[in-house]
Design a protein around this motif. Structure first.
Motif, PDB file in Angstrom:
ATOM      1  N   GLY A   1       0.789  -1.224   0.000  1.00 42.34           N
ATOM      2  CA  GLY A   1       0.000   0.000   0.000  1.00 42.34           C
ATOM      3  C   GLY A   1       0.821   1.273   0.000  1.00 42.34           C
ATOM      4  N   THR A   2       2.143   1.148  -0.037  1.00 46.43           N
ATOM      5  CA  THR A   2       3.005   2.327  -0.121  1.00 46.43           C
ATOM      6  C   THR A   2       3.007   2.856  -1.554  1.00 46.43           C
ATOM      7  OG1 THR A   2       4.427   1.543   1.672  1.00 46.43           O
ATOM      8  CG2 THR A   2       5.363   3.188   0.189  1.00 46.43           C
ATOM      9  N   CYS A   3       2.906   4.163  -1.696  1.00 47.31           N
ATOM     10  CA  CYS A   3       2.968   4.784  -3.020  1.00 47.31           C
ATOM     11  C   CYS A   3       4.409   5.178  -3.332  1.00 47.31           C
ATOM     12  CB  CYS A   3       2.075   6.021  -3.074  1.00 47.31           C
ATOM     13  SG  CYS A   3       0.326   5.656  -2.934  1.00 47.31           S
ATOM     14  N   TRP A   4       4.821   4.936  -4.565  1.00 44.85           N
ATOM     15  CA  TRP A   4       6.153   5.284  -5.046  1.00 44.85           C
ATOM     16  C   TRP A   4       6.014   6.252  -6.204  1.00 44.85           C
ATOM     17  CZ3 TRP A   4      10.617   3.414  -2.736  1.00 44.85           C
ATOM     18  CH2 TRP A   4      10.424   2.402  -1.788  1.00 44.85           C
ATOM     19  N   PHE A   5       6.902   7.225  -6.258  1.00 42.82           N
ATOM     20  CA  PHE A   5       6.801   8.226  -7.311  1.00 42.82           C
ATOM     21  C   PHE A   5       8.192   8.663  -7.761  1.00 42.82           C
ATOM     22  CE2 PHE A   5       6.536  10.184  -3.144  1.00 42.82           C
ATOM     23  CZ  PHE A   5       7.422  11.252  -3.198  1.00 42.82           C
ATOM     24  N   THR A   6       8.271   9.081  -9.023  1.00 39.30           N
ATOM     25  CA  THR A   6       9.529   9.585  -9.568  1.00 39.30           C
ATOM     26  C   THR A   6       9.594  11.099  -9.399  1.00 39.30           C
ATOM     27  OG1 THR A   6       8.466   9.583 -11.750  1.00 39.30           O
ATOM     28  CG2 THR A   6       9.926   7.755 -11.231  1.00 39.30           C
ATOM     29  N   GLN A   7      10.814  11.609  -9.198  1.00 42.31           N
ATOM     30  CA  GLN A   7      11.062  13.047  -9.102  1.00 42.31           C
ATOM     31  C   GLN A   7      12.062  13.413 -10.194  1.00 42.31           C
ATOM     32  OE1 GLN A   7      10.312  14.533  -4.728  1.00 42.31           O
ATOM     33  NE2 GLN A   7      12.034  13.152  -4.698  1.00 42.31           N
ATOM     34  N   TRP A   8      11.532  14.001 -11.259  1.00 38.07           N
ATOM     35  CA  TRP A   8      12.340  14.251 -12.437  1.00 38.07           C
ATOM     36  C   TRP A   8      13.492  15.218 -12.144  1.00 38.07           C
ATOM     37  CZ3 TRP A   8      13.217  18.541 -15.669  1.00 38.07           C
ATOM     38  CH2 TRP A   8      13.852  18.237 -16.883  1.00 38.07           C
ATOM     39  N   ALA A   9      13.195  16.375 -11.587  1.00 38.86           N
ATOM     40  CA  ALA A   9      14.250  17.351 -11.297  1.00 38.86           C
ATOM     41  C   ALA A   9      15.089  16.934 -10.098  1.00 38.86           C
ATOM     42  CB  ALA A   9      13.647  18.733 -11.066  1.00 38.86           C
TER      43      ALA A   9
ATOM     44  N   ALA B   1       0.334   5.916   3.660  1.00 39.08           N
ATOM     45  CA  ALA B   1      -1.033   6.426   3.703  1.00 39.08           C
ATOM     46  C   ALA B   1      -1.187   7.608   4.654  1.00 39.08           C
ATOM     47  CB  ALA B   1      -1.988   5.303   4.100  1.00 39.08           C
ATOM     48  N   ASP B   2      -0.332   7.681   5.675  1.00 36.33           N
ATOM     49  CA  ASP B   2      -0.417   8.801   6.613  1.00 36.33           C
ATOM     50  C   ASP B   2       0.518   9.955   6.255  1.00 36.33           C
ATOM     51  OD1 ASP B   2       1.973   7.579   7.196  1.00 36.33           O
ATOM     52  OD2 ASP B   2       1.577   7.290   9.342  1.00 36.33           O
ATOM     53  N   GLY B   3       1.135   9.882   5.071  1.00 38.41           N
ATOM     54  CA  GLY B   3       1.912  11.019   4.585  1.00 38.41           C
ATOM     55  C   GLY B   3       3.387  11.012   4.917  1.00 38.41           C
ATOM     56  N   ARG B   4       3.922   9.893   5.397  1.00 39.20           N
ATOM     57  CA  ARG B   4       5.364   9.844   5.692  1.00 39.20           C
ATOM     58  C   ARG B   4       6.145   9.625   4.399  1.00 39.20           C
ATOM     59  NH1 ARG B   4       8.485   5.519   6.933  1.00 39.20           N
ATOM     60  NH2 ARG B   4       6.605   4.239   7.274  1.00 39.20           N
ATOM     61  N   ILE B   5       7.110  10.491   4.130  1.00 41.19           N
ATOM     62  CA  ILE B   5       7.833  10.509   2.855  1.00 41.19           C
ATOM     63  C   ILE B   5       9.290  10.110   3.061  1.00 41.19           C
ATOM     64  CG2 ILE B   5       8.641  11.999   0.963  1.00 41.19           C
ATOM     65  CD1 ILE B   5       6.109  13.693   1.456  1.00 41.19           C
ATOM     66  N   GLU B   6       9.801   9.267   2.166  1.00 39.81           N
ATOM     67  CA  GLU B   6      11.226   8.956   2.108  1.00 39.81           C
ATOM     68  C   GLU B   6      11.686   9.140   0.663  1.00 39.81           C
ATOM     69  OE1 GLU B   6      12.631   5.424   3.997  1.00 39.81           O
ATOM     70  OE2 GLU B   6      10.948   5.373   5.415  1.00 39.81           O
TER      71      GLU B   6
END
Length: 291
Positions: free
Chosen positions: A233-241, A250-255
């Motif tokens: 259930g963890t969301c993964w995303f790319t950061q182009w810049a 789900a609770d907004g913790r970012i790594e």
């Protein structure tokens, strides 16, 4: 740990990536007009399409056991079997610019037409229907099937999240942040749709009733591009810049995880059958991240 697997020349792509019904990673070589296949063991094959300039962009598994993809530059929808046999279908709107594509509950593929403010639907035998949106110059981008059976999509220049039912009824939900420019989105394990805002440097989610929550990234200039969800259930995303991959719970913790090569241009990403995250790097490689 992050490793990179070279899959093509540096100016070929890849751009979009997904897991095929054969368990391999399938990716688009947007600048070369080819589709690639990468096994979890590192073996790579490529299949040339009928036009080197067609611009294959986003790719997804279809309900028929083939892979379906958008051809942004020549305005067609492509289909390729797992043994490499490819065909394509024209869309009715000239210069429509198909971009996002996803399979839906009606066993058809739904796609966005960025240049035409329309959502398209194509059956597995190539019959295409288009649905106009109630906005102008909104640049519909990513699209995904929601847990409610409808299709959800981002309006990059319209600054909204859209929803379209299988019979073509459209609802738009404006984002709270001005000029957020949403791009990627994915259905979360929590019943929400998660999306990234390339213009605002945020990740957000929207409930089925339209309630929106946004989470600012540590670097608001990182330009998040695509997003996917793993089995936990963890969301993964790319950061182009930011030249990195991020995760958000789900609770907004970012790594965040920096990519080994500078200027990697990360775009699409997918969770492989081995549980690792695979990221399409437009510099000719696929990155593998195993936490």
């Amino acid at each position: 740990m992050i490793t990179e697997v070279p899959v093509a020349e540096a100016d070929a792509g890849p751009y979009g990536i997904t897991v095929g019904p054969d368990g391999a990673l399938w990716f688009t070589l947007v600048h070369a007009g080819r589709i690639g296949r990468l096994t979890p063991y590192g073996a790579c094959e490529q299949y040339a399409l009928d036009s080197a300039d067609c611009g294959p962009t986003v790719i997804t598994p279809g309900p028929d056991g083939a892979l379906w993809f958008t051809r942004y530059r020549d305005h067609r929808i492509g289909r390729i079997t797992t043994d490499g046999q490819a065909v394509s279908f024209a869309v009715p709107t000239a210069e429509g610019g198909p971009f996002g594509i996803a399979a839906a509950a009606d066993d058809a593929l739904w796609f966005t037409l960025t240049n035409a403010d329309r959502i398209g639907r194509i059956t597995t035998d190539g019959q295409v229907t288009e649905f106009p949106l109630p906005v102008d110059h909104a640049f519909p981008s990513a699209i995904t099937a929601g847990p409610d059976g409808a299709l959800w999509f981002t309006l990059n220049q319209g600054n909204a999240i859209g929803r379209i039912t299988l019979d073509g009824e459209v609802t738009l939900h404006p984002l709270p942040t001005p000029q957020a420019a949403p791009v990627g989105l994915s259905a979360g394990a929590d019943g929400k749709l998660w999306f990234v805002e390339i213009g605002a440097g945020q990740v957000g989610h929207i409930d089925l009733d339209g309630a929106i929550t946004e989470f600012p990234l540590p670097d608001r200039s990182a330009r998040p591009h695509a997003i996917t969800v793993d089995s936990a259930g963890t969301c993964w995303f790319t950061q182009w810049a930011g030249n990195s991959v991020g995760s958000i719970t789900a609770d907004g913790r970012i790594e965040e995880y920096a990519l080994p090569s500078p200027g990697s241009e990360p775009h699409g990403l997918a969770v492989g059958v081995d549980g690792a995250l695979y990221v399409a790097l437009e510099t000719g490689a696929v990155a593998r991240l195993k936490v």
